[in-house]
Motif scaffolding. Structure first.
Motif, PDB file in Angstrom:
ATOM      1  N   ASN A 143      10.900  -5.522  -2.339  1.00 19.24           N
ATOM      2  CA  ASN A 143      10.956  -6.148  -1.920  1.00 19.24           C
ATOM      3  C   ASN A 143      11.466  -7.730  -0.578  1.00 19.24           C
ATOM      4  O   ASN A 143      11.235  -8.649  -1.806  1.00 19.24           O
ATOM      5  N   ILE A 144      11.216  -7.665  -0.333  1.00 23.28           N
ATOM      6  CA  ILE A 144      11.830  -9.120   0.721  1.00 23.28           C
ATOM      7  C   ILE A 144      11.197 -10.159   0.832  1.00 23.28           C
ATOM      8  O   ILE A 144      11.996 -11.541   0.434  1.00 23.28           O
ATOM      9  N   ILE A 145       9.875  -9.812   0.474  1.00 23.06           N
ATOM     10  CA  ILE A 145       9.372 -11.573  -0.376  1.00 23.06           C
ATOM     11  C   ILE A 145       8.897 -10.577  -1.664  1.00 23.06           C
ATOM     12  O   ILE A 145       7.904 -10.154  -2.605  1.00 23.06           O
ATOM     13  N   PRO A 146       9.095 -11.083  -2.311  1.00 22.63           N
ATOM     14  CA  PRO A 146       9.136 -11.327  -3.977  1.00 22.63           C
ATOM     15  C   PRO A 146       7.632 -11.423  -4.780  1.00 22.63           C
ATOM     16  O   PRO A 146       6.797 -12.249  -4.329  1.00 22.63           O
ATOM     17  N   ALA A 147       7.374 -10.043  -5.540  1.00 15.35           N
ATOM     18  CA  ALA A 147       6.527  -9.630  -6.248  1.00 15.35           C
ATOM     19  C   ALA A 147       6.282 -10.749  -7.215  1.00 15.35           C
ATOM     20  O   ALA A 147       7.181 -11.744  -7.487  1.00 15.35           O
ATOM     21  N   ASP A 148       5.003 -10.643  -7.916  1.00 15.70           N
ATOM     22  CA  ASP A 148       4.839 -11.629  -9.254  1.00 15.70           C
ATOM     23  C   ASP A 148       5.916 -11.280 -10.086  1.00 15.70           C
ATOM     24  O   ASP A 148       6.119  -9.875 -10.398  1.00 15.70           O
ATOM     25  N   GLY A 149       6.892 -11.784 -10.697  1.00 15.98           N
ATOM     26  CA  GLY A 149       7.316 -11.913 -11.519  1.00 15.98           C
ATOM     27  C   GLY A 149       9.376 -11.921 -11.203  1.00 15.98           C
ATOM     28  O   GLY A 149       9.990 -11.528 -12.052  1.00 15.98           O
ATOM     29  N   GLU A 150       9.320 -11.217  -9.483  1.00 18.92           N
ATOM     30  CA  GLU A 150      10.252 -10.724  -9.629  1.00 18.92           C
ATOM     31  C   GLU A 150      10.781 -12.511  -9.167  1.00 18.92           C
ATOM     32  O   GLU A 150      10.369 -13.632  -8.769  1.00 18.92           O
ATOM     33  N   PRO A 151      12.250 -12.076  -9.655  1.00 20.89           N
ATOM     34  CA  PRO A 151      13.713 -13.000  -9.246  1.00 20.89           C
ATOM     35  C   PRO A 151      12.799 -13.924  -7.342  1.00 20.89           C
ATOM     36  O   PRO A 151      13.298 -12.867  -6.562  1.00 20.89           O
ATOM     37  N   GLY A 152      13.372 -15.073  -7.228  1.00 25.27           N
ATOM     38  CA  GLY A 152      12.428 -15.741  -5.779  1.00 25.27           C
ATOM     39  C   GLY A 152      11.576 -15.700  -5.389  1.00 25.27           C
ATOM     40  O   GLY A 152      11.011 -16.783  -4.560  1.00 25.27           O
ATOM     41  N   ALA A 153      10.361 -15.511  -6.677  1.00 24.72           N
ATOM     42  CA  ALA A 153       9.068 -15.747  -6.179  1.00 24.72           C
ATOM     43  C   ALA A 153       8.974 -16.520  -6.334  1.00 24.72           C
ATOM     44  O   ALA A 153       7.445 -17.907  -5.896  1.00 24.72           O
ATOM     45  N   ASP A 154       9.902 -17.578  -7.603  1.00 29.28           N
ATOM     46  CA  ASP A 154       9.387 -18.960  -7.709  1.00 29.28           C
ATOM     47  C   ASP A 154       9.816 -20.035  -6.518  1.00 29.28           C
ATOM     48  O   ASP A 154       9.491 -21.591  -6.535  1.00 29.28           O
ATOM     49  N   THR A 155      10.424 -19.619  -5.019  1.00 29.20           N
ATOM     50  CA  THR A 155      10.949 -20.962  -4.240  1.00 29.20           C
ATOM     51  C   THR A 155       9.887 -20.466  -3.168  1.00 29.20           C
ATOM     52  O   THR A 155       9.660 -20.861  -2.120  1.00 29.20           O
ATOM     53  N   TRP A 156       8.740 -20.246  -3.395  1.00 31.45           N
ATOM     54  CA  TRP A 156       7.369 -19.963  -2.203  1.00 31.45           C
ATOM     55  C   TRP A 156       6.153 -20.578  -2.668  1.00 31.45           C
ATOM     56  O   TRP A 156       5.445 -21.246  -2.404  1.00 31.45           O
ATOM     57  N   GLY A 157       6.061 -22.204  -3.673  1.00 32.41           N
ATOM     58  CA  GLY A 157       5.141 -22.801  -4.467  1.00 32.41           C
ATOM     59  C   GLY A 157       4.556 -22.237  -5.367  1.00 32.41           C
ATOM     60  O   GLY A 157       4.484 -21.420  -5.500  1.00 32.41           O
ATOM     61  N   PRO A 158       2.973 -23.107  -5.853  1.00 39.35           N
ATOM     62  CA  PRO A 158       2.985 -22.226  -7.300  1.00 39.35           C
ATOM     63  C   PRO A 158       1.627 -21.636  -6.465  1.00 39.35           C
ATOM     64  O   PRO A 158       1.259 -21.167  -7.545  1.00 39.35           O
TER      65      PRO A 158
END
Length: 556
Positions: free
Chosen positions: A224-239
């Motif tokens: 996933n280029i856009i991380p799914a829930d729990g994947e590294p990088g998901a926290d870079t998209w806001g809450p």
């Protein structure tokens, strides 16, 4: 006499035994070199023959460099049109032809054809009849491997055709067009795996790349280029996790593959919505990034994000060429932001970054007030990458220049539902209307030659109309290219001087390749109307159905 014959026979047996042993050692040596990658990236060549062009970027390293040299700076002015083929459908002409064994394989949105590479005679035709929603029509090519043609479709099917007959071998739907997905990129095939992902950032989808079995199209892994829930990088998209369900990052350009390291390089596209960014605070991984994946498992090895939190639609579209300089292997990246970046493959460090097009307000945050930004949404390096000439240690980058956008961000977010349905683009601001871009008459093209070791500009060719077509580099130090205004160009790679121009009177926006058929070097050029750069939106452009035109020197 008998003793002499016996001695001769004994000597012959010894000689044959020695030769067999030497052959076995030599074979094992070559196998060892092949298995462990050798001393260079020679094994990255996708084509089985020096005269072939079997991947859209010629080889897995994406050099767009052919060892052919029959056409030279001295005789190129004798090039003449040999034949042409026009597809029976009026769709964007952004595809890239392939060549293998003297046969051209070409694609449009729904058609795949095999042509005799000498006279464009049709050998077979296959028509894909959509099985699902089919609204978006850019298509940019296929892959040739092991007697098969692999390609994607606008309704998200991955299909395999028999290259000899055109018979459909299998078809697998890998995404849902109702979620805004469509396949426009050419696949890359290495070993028994097909690497491909869907486009759709402008239609509120979220990007991913997958590996599929060559034999039947079954999925092996997905990243996933856009991380799914729990994947590294998901926290870079806001809450808000819902943001990542329609966050862009989709694929629409070729990939590259390092066979020495078994690494697949992927270019993460721009985040969505493009201009309206209130819902996506943060860096927005892994958009506008070079992403290095283990080719067998899909596990991410490393990444480098070049444009965190992009608001200008600045896709990093290309992760090639891969090349060797100063005994080190490097990777070049280019995109719509107009900067050539070169990284060290092993340390992952940025070696240099240099502009190859005009830049203005390219790093200024957007507001609800109109602002002129260069490159614009149709600027920089689009769907065809640069190339590399190893003899000259030269990187060559095509570009759209001086075509800026006048943009702002909306006060409200765009509609996901309307974007998924294809009713409006998921931009969050004005998109490419006549009032939101410079006039076409201001637009120029630029082809720049850079010293690959330092990034120093060696020469620059400014064309009267944009350059979005592919480039083909040759061992005789020629560059074949094409302009939106209809001219097929040939340049001297050492000086950047134009040696030959031919007016096709048909917009050139697709692939340009060189190949051999019956031991004669030829050049194939794709022309026709474009997708976003089209005659309906821009009346100055002339473009018809997708057309393949072949050039060659006159017979001796």
């Amino acid at each position: 006499m008998t003793q002499y014959v016996f001695r001769a026979r004994t000597a012959a047996v010894r000689w044959l035994t020695a030769m067999c042993f030497a052959a076995i050692v030599l074979a094992l040596t070559f196998e060892s070199i092949h298995r462990f990658g050798g001393s260079s990236l020679v094994s990255n060549v996708a084509a089985a023959d020096d005269g072939d062009w079997s991947y859209v970027d010629h080889d897995f390293s994406g050099t767009r460099y052919s060892p052919l040299s029959q056409i030279t700076p001295q005789n190129v002015n004798q090039l003449a049109k040999v034949c042409s083929y026009t597809f029976p459908e009026q769709v964007p002409s952004e595809t890239a032809p392939l060549a293998s064994g003297g046969i051209l394989y070409a694609t449009s949105d729904h058609y795949t054809v095999a042509l005799d590479g000498t006279d464009c005679r049709v050998l077979w035709t296959y028509e894909w009849k959509p099985r699902d929603r089919d609204l978006v029509h850019p298509h940019r090519g296929a892959a040739f491997v092991d007697g098969k043609i692999i390609r994607g479709t606008g309704d998200d099917y991955l299909i395999s055709l028999d290259a000899e007959t055109g018979k459909l071998l299998w078809a697998k739907q890998i995404a849902n067009p109702k979620d805004g997905y469509f396949i426009s990129m050419p696949p890359l095939v290495h070993g028994d795996l097909i690497y491909i992902g869907p486009a759709g950032s402008e239609w509120a989808s979220s990007g991913w790349i997958g590996a599929f079995r060559l034999g039947d199209g079954e999925q092996v892994w997905k990243f996933n280029i856009i991380p799914a829930d729990g994947e590294p990088g998901a926290d870079t998209w806001g809450p808000d996790p819902a943001t990542r369900k329609h966050a862009g990052g989709a694929l629409w350009t070729p990939l590259s593959y390092d066979t020495e390291k078994d690494v697949l390089y992927v270019s993460g596209g721009n985040p969505a919505p493009d201009f309206y960014d209130d819902a996506r605070p943060g860096a927005n991984l892994y958009t506008n990034s070079l992403i290095a994946l283990n080719g067998k498992t899909g596990r991410m090895l490393w990444y480098n994000q070049f444009i965190p939190h992009d608001v200008d639609d600045y896709d990093v579209t290309h992760v090639n060429p891969i090349f060797t300089m100063n005994s080190h292997t490097a990777i070049a990246t280019t995109g719509k932001d107009g900067i050539l970046r070169v990284l060290d493959r092993d340390s992952h460090k940025l070696l240099y970054g240099v502009p190859f097009t005009t830049r203005l307000n390219a790093e200024v945050p957007l507001s609800d007030t109109l602002m002129r930004v260069c490159p614009g949404t149709l600027g920089g390096d689009e769907w065809n990458s640069g190339g590399y000439n190893p003899k000259l240690n030269l990187l060559v980058v095509p570009a759209i220049d001086h075509w800026c956008s006048i943009i702002k961000k909306d006060k409200e977010p765009p509609s996901v539902e309307k974007a998924n349905s294809g009713e409006v683009r998921y931009f969050g601001g004005p998109y490419n209307g006549p009032k939101n871009r410079d006039p076409y008459s201001d637009a120029r093209g630029r082809l720049t030659g850079f010293d690959a070791s330092t990034g120093k500009e060696r020469w620059r060719y400014v064309s009267p109309t944009p350059i979005v077509a592919g480039v083909a580099l040759t061992a005789s130090n020629l560059i074949f290219a094409g302009e939106v205004g209809g001219y097929f160009d040939t340049l001297d790679a050492q000086s950047g001087k134009v040696l030959f121009r031919f007016n096709l009177a048909d917009s050139i926006q697709g692939g340009v390749i060189t190949y051999s058929a019956h031991n004669v070097q030829r050049v194939a050029v794709v022309s026709g109307d474009g997708g976003v750069i089209n005659k309906k939106a821009i009346p100055e452009i002339s473009g018809g159905n997708p057309t393949i035109t072949v050039f060659a020197l006159p017979p001796k």
